[in-house]
Design a protein around this motif. Sequence first.
Motif: not given
Length: 432
Positions: A295-299, A305-315, A330-331, A356-359
């Motif tokens: 039902d849900q995914v949290v990144l 929650g660091r840059m390498a993590d988001f680059r991997r997910a975004a790819a 996305v947090v 959804a991108v959160n603070t």
Amino acid sequence: MGMTMTQKILAAGAGLDKVEPGQLIEAKLDVVMANDITGPMALPIFRQMADRVFDKDKVVLVPDHFTPSKDIKSAENARAIRIFSKEQDLTWVFEQGKSGVEHTILPDNGIVAPGECIVGADSHTCTYGALGAFSTGVGTTDIATAMATGELWFKVPSAIQFVLTGKPSQYVSGKDIILHIIGKIGVDGALYQSMEFVGDGLCYLTMDDRFTMANMAIEAGAKNGIFPVDAVTKAYLRTFTKKPYRVFTADADAVYDAVIVIDLREVRPTVAFPHLPGNAKTIDEIEVMEPIQIDQVVLGSCTNGRMADFRRAAAILKDRTVHPDVRVMVVPASQRIYKKCMTEGLLEIFIDAGCAVNTPSCGPCMGGHMGVLAAGEKCVSTTNRNFVGRMGHIDSLIYLASPEVAAASAIKGYIANPEKIEKSKSSKAGEK
């Protein structure tokens, strides 16, 4: 008998030439940290001990668990540490909108450094071991004592040495490696021990990988996790800290309770099933099961929650769409990382995919807010714990995974193999 990295740091902090496992010592502290949950509880105890903190440069209070404040109580807690920080004229005063998650902003602001003895009123304080520091979580009474005196008692831990060899495959990151290790030794497999990571495989691990692995040492019951200071560490330090630091290396004759060799070439994308981080299964084992609909995914989080993590997910998410039955949060772990995601175009990828991108906040990791689960819901999360009720209702289920597994699962609607997502030619429509 020689000493391990951790033992050498503790000996230096205690002003001793040598320490041994089990020995009780009193060590001087380089950094003392608390957050908006633990800090307010420590303040009344502190005020019974002292009027001023032992060193305004070394005490750090971070509002991150319930920010933006979700209710009156969380607002009052944030206000309490805000007022205290200003009253004490603390060098580091953090505020929502200008900082982020404690275990990311302390390294990124150069507050913690190699060779230091660091305590925090949060169990994942062991994160800073990635920099070659001794760092560990303590309770509120201890943190109050630490703020007042700058010293704490420790029992010197014994150690397990993890020798990492070989190069991990493309879709294996630090999260997979630490889940593999915890699955191998169990959630009490390193109880009150130091997990010391060495080996030629370290050169393939980024600082973000190392922060993730040190962060989750506590999930194996460890007192701390620690990495040697190498070229990767020094490159990070040149960017993020101006503090002088001291490098400690283990003696050649250091004694370990066990030496465990991990061939990184054999580690597969790994998921921890409910309700323990040690309940690890490889993606290959999962693929032969009935699909686990989610039902849900949290990144995000202090773990991933660091840059390498988001680059991997975004790819993986690029030019694809989140499954219609799945919501994704996305947090970023700090404002700096949030901005870098924006300048690199990652936020656009996430938003176009339907996330959804959160603070920056701990938020969904511990069921604080921004992603609380209802009864029966299943979540794939890049956070560090999947205990009963951790992210909401006691009947919800949490599966811990890497950013790539999380992103692949968001697209498919069930726990999915990122290797196959990347190879597929699926349309931007969500898939079942």
